[in-house]
Design an enzyme around this catalytic site. Sequence first.
Site, short mmCIF file in Angstrom:
data_model
loop_
_atom_site.label_atom_id
_atom_site.label_comp_id
_atom_site.label_asym_id
_atom_site.label_seq_id
_atom_site.Cartn_x
_atom_site.Cartn_y
_atom_site.Cartn_z
N LYS A 1 37.56 54.63 33.91
CA LYS A 1 36.41 54.43 34.80
C LYS A 1 36.75 53.40 35.87
CE LYS A 1 34.50 51.05 31.56
NZ LYS A 1 33.55 50.88 30.43
N TYR B 1 37.27 25.88 54.75
CA TYR B 1 35.81 25.80 54.91
C TYR B 1 35.22 24.77 53.95
CZ TYR B 1 35.69 30.11 57.69
OH TYR B 1 35.84 31.04 58.66
C1 LIG Z 1 34.42 50.70 29.31
C2 LIG Z 1 34.24 51.34 28.01
C3 LIG Z 1 35.26 51.28 27.03
C4 LIG Z 1 36.50 50.45 27.20
O1 LIG Z 1 36.20 49.09 27.05
P1 LIG Z 1 37.33 47.96 27.12
O2 LIG Z 1 36.64 46.71 26.76
O3 LIG Z 1 37.81 47.93 28.55
O4 LIG Z 1 38.39 48.36 26.19
C5 LIG Z 1 35.05 51.99 25.85
N1 LIG Z 1 33.93 52.70 25.65
C6 LIG Z 1 32.94 52.77 26.56
C7 LIG Z 1 31.72 53.55 26.26
C8 LIG Z 1 33.05 52.09 27.75
O5 LIG Z 1 32.06 52.14 28.64
#
Ligand SMILES: *Cc1c(COP(=O)(O)O)cnc(C)c1O
Length: 362
Positions: free
Chosen positions: A35, A254
């Site tokens: 994702k 800044y």
């Molecule tokens: C993002 C996600 C993961 C992976 O999580 P990590 O902490 O990056 O390993 C697994 N399952 C679901 C449903 C997620 O949304």
Amino acid sequence: MGRSTTATVSLGALRHNLARARALAPASRVWAVVKADAYGHGLSTAIAGFADADGLALLEWEQALRLRAQGWRKRVLMLEGAFEPADLALARNHVLDVVVHDAAQVGWLEALGEPGGAPLNVFLKINSGMNRLGVAPADAGDLHRRLAACPAVGAVALMTHFADADVPGGATDAIGRFEAATRDLPGERTLANSAALFDWPQTRADWVRPGIALYGASPFAGRDAAALGLMPAMTLSASLIAVRRLARGDSLGYGSTFTADRPMRVGIVDCGYADGYPRHAPTGTPVAVAGVATRTLGRVSMDMLAVDLEPVAAAGVDAGVGAPVELWGRRIGVDAVATAAGTIGYELLCAIAARVRRATVD
Ligand SMILES: *Cc1c(COP(=O)(O)O)cnc(C)c1O
């Protein structure tokens, strides 16, 4: 030509981290979570690096279609399932597995009636305490029966996602709730994110779902990636575009938040918050110049930040304009930068901006 700011992703590191996940859960299949554009690493790069995964999991439908268009033939899991009924037609046409986290989505599947083509594999997500997505444990049996009776549905698997797998003892209650809700239900199980994969062996079920670990960053506060056997996949690099001398009492950047207490040399780096470097990183955030660890100075601006060249000179390295700077990568862990900036590695990796040049190495 132009700025040097580059995010370089190592395919070897992605492969190494996937192998590490497999070694932790040798009896499980692996959904590599991709994702958010593979946590900022790029979807095409992820397809190459995770060629060995059993499936890819994400929640963006456009990106799922891109996975298919780019030749990913193995399983794809839509982590938030259908956002509207029309998504289910896409799932059928492109053979995408869908999470079902809400009774409304069960209704949409029932409304499909007798579909043409292959039935859809679904993952019924049970709320084990995060209280974000997922059906109530008490409704799991009922919804499972409805799904199993659905002509459009093939296999019904069971899933949950942990709120607290990264803290000692944190997943105990959630595991108990999931087990109680699913005890009498058939189907494959998937529970583990990266943190659970490492610390909760009982969650290494039919499938595991690591994300952050596959990119070589740590899911745990205070436990670094190297100690977990992971290899950082992304290096964010830039270079010195100016070098200047500050006299005692001169301030920098800044807000003039840094003032030199002695004469010193500083470098100006072509990376800023518009590249995804965190603006909240304070003076002292770790950075490497010409291979030598040093610190940032003053406020991060949109296109630039400043670094202390005194430790670099002390190491016998003469870093002038053009000298390479590692913002994070193998030498400077993204987790250390994140900690300094009051956030987590996940956020920094995902935030790499579109204007940053991309490179892939083997
Ligand atoms: C993002 C996600 C993961 C992976 O999580 P990590 O902490 O990056 O390993 C697994 N399952 C679901 C449903 C997620 O949304």
